[in-house]
Design an enzyme around this catalytic site. Structure first.
Site, mmCIF file in Angstrom:
data_model
loop_
_atom_site.group_PDB
_atom_site.id
_atom_site.type_symbol
_atom_site.label_atom_id
_atom_site.label_comp_id
_atom_site.label_asym_id
_atom_site.label_seq_id
_atom_site.Cartn_x
_atom_site.Cartn_y
_atom_site.Cartn_z
ATOM 1 N N GLU A 113 -3.255 29.272 18.205
ATOM 2 C CA GLU A 113 -3.365 30.557 17.515
ATOM 3 C C GLU A 113 -2.290 30.662 16.442
ATOM 4 O O GLU A 113 -1.334 31.428 16.546
ATOM 5 C CB GLU A 113 -3.281 31.730 18.505
ATOM 6 C CG GLU A 113 -3.831 33.001 17.873
ATOM 7 C CD GLU A 113 -3.608 34.234 18.706
ATOM 8 O OE1 GLU A 113 -4.481 35.098 18.686
ATOM 9 O OE2 GLU A 113 -2.564 34.339 19.360
ATOM 10 N N GLU A 172 -1.246 39.309 27.494
ATOM 11 C CA GLU A 172 -0.407 38.660 26.481
ATOM 12 C C GLU A 172 0.734 39.564 26.033
ATOM 13 O O GLU A 172 0.514 40.553 25.336
ATOM 14 C CB GLU A 172 -1.236 38.257 25.260
ATOM 15 C CG GLU A 172 -0.399 37.532 24.217
ATOM 16 C CD GLU A 172 -1.203 37.050 23.033
ATOM 17 O OE1 GLU A 172 -0.658 36.270 22.237
ATOM 18 O OE2 GLU A 172 -2.365 37.449 22.898
#
Length: 307
Positions: free
Chosen positions: A281, A184
């Site tokens: 998220e 990420e």
């Protein structure tokens, strides 16, 4: 909200979640699924705690009853094994796909993987071995990896070589189990000084590792801040993207609360035939039950655009 705050909040919440509370959503007359979504949006624990109650099993049932078909949990690796087993069974019972959990300790302030330090490499590989067992237990296919802070004493080329070598060794552990770590890139504003920041960089690292067990987690919120140009960058790195996360900017709340045109972004992702998970998220833009319903309504709105 920063990732570390997501993790901290979720970890604090999970202590009370495991114990449940007086209210039990699973023991009430639950409604028929309210919506059929075109994509696998994945809420997390605490996102619907006022509507569903504090118990994680109740929350999973609530998510499924709203039509959500996936779930992610950054802190799954750190939860009690008994709770992992219960959550895995609940997800199987209601037809929810397990998304990512964080596979390892993240170094926010000091270099680890970029440094080439062998003890840090071995520590990371130890976390990967543990996370393989967690993934098996909860039927997960993906786990989040953040290579950590830059090593400011080394040229970027050497740092990249160090990261690639570590990820190759991690991939060798993951491949026999058909599991994938997703790298990420994080934005400079919320997480200054990290090694991995942009999608082209993640793409180059994945190509160098050259493994089905090392792919990209494209977080739309982070990349809107870091590089923008979302749809072209998703397109350019598409063959290495295995997982997507969501959050509007500014604020990191649900779609429709910021500047990102999620109608068009989701339309593009859907047009590519993406059948993976899109992790929610982000926080809720409003408090309490009204805010939780607003999240559900926002996803209905942007998802209906795909029809």
């Amino acid at each position: 909200m920063k990732r570390r705050n997501f993790i901290k909040t979720s970890a604090l919440t999970s202590g009370s979640l495991a114990l449940g509370g007086a209210f039990s959503y699973s023991k009430t007359a639950r409604p028929v699924k309210a919506h059929t979504f075109n994509l696998k949006y994945a809420p997390h624990l605490g996102m619907f705690k006022h509507l569903a109650g504090k118990d994680p099993i109740d929350q999973l049932h609530f998510m499924a009853d709203q039509g959500f078909t996936a779930f992610e949990d950054n802190n799954m690796r750190e939860r009690d094994i008994a709770l992992q087993d219960k959550m895995a069974k609940a997800m199987q019972d209601v037809g929810i796909t397990m998304g990512v959990f964080v596979a390892h300790k993240i170094y926010w302030k000091e270099p680890n993987l970029a440094s080439g330090n062998i003890s840090k490499r071995e520590e990371f590989l130890g976390y990967i071995k543990t996370s393989i067992e967690v993934a098996k237990r909860v039927n997960a296919k993906w786990m989040t990896v953040v290579p950590g802070h830059l090593d400011l004493k080394q040229n970027m080329g050497y740092q990249t070589a160090n990261v690639v070598e570590t990820l190759k060794q991690a991939s060798a552990l993951l491949e026999p189990h058909d599991l994938t770590m997703v790298l990420e890139p994080l934005n400079f504003r919320d997480h200054p000084g990290l090694f991995l920041t942009k999608s082209p960089q993640a793409y180059a690292v994945c190509k160098a590792v050259d493994s089905p067990s090392c792919k990209i987690l494209f977080d739309i919120y982070h990349q809107q801040i870091q590089e923008g140009n979302l749809i072209p960058n998703i397109e350019a790195s598409w063959d290495e993207i295995a997982y997507i996360q969501i959050g509007d900017n500014p604020g990191r709340k649900e779609p429709t609360t910021g500047e990102i045109n999620y109608n068009n972004v989701f339309k593009f992702i859907h047009s590519k035939g993406f059948d993976g998970v899109l992790g929610m998220e982000h926080g809720n833009s409003k408090p309490d039950k009204a805010g939780e319903q607003a999240v559900i309504d926002a996803y209905k709105k942007v998802d209906d655009f795909l029809q």
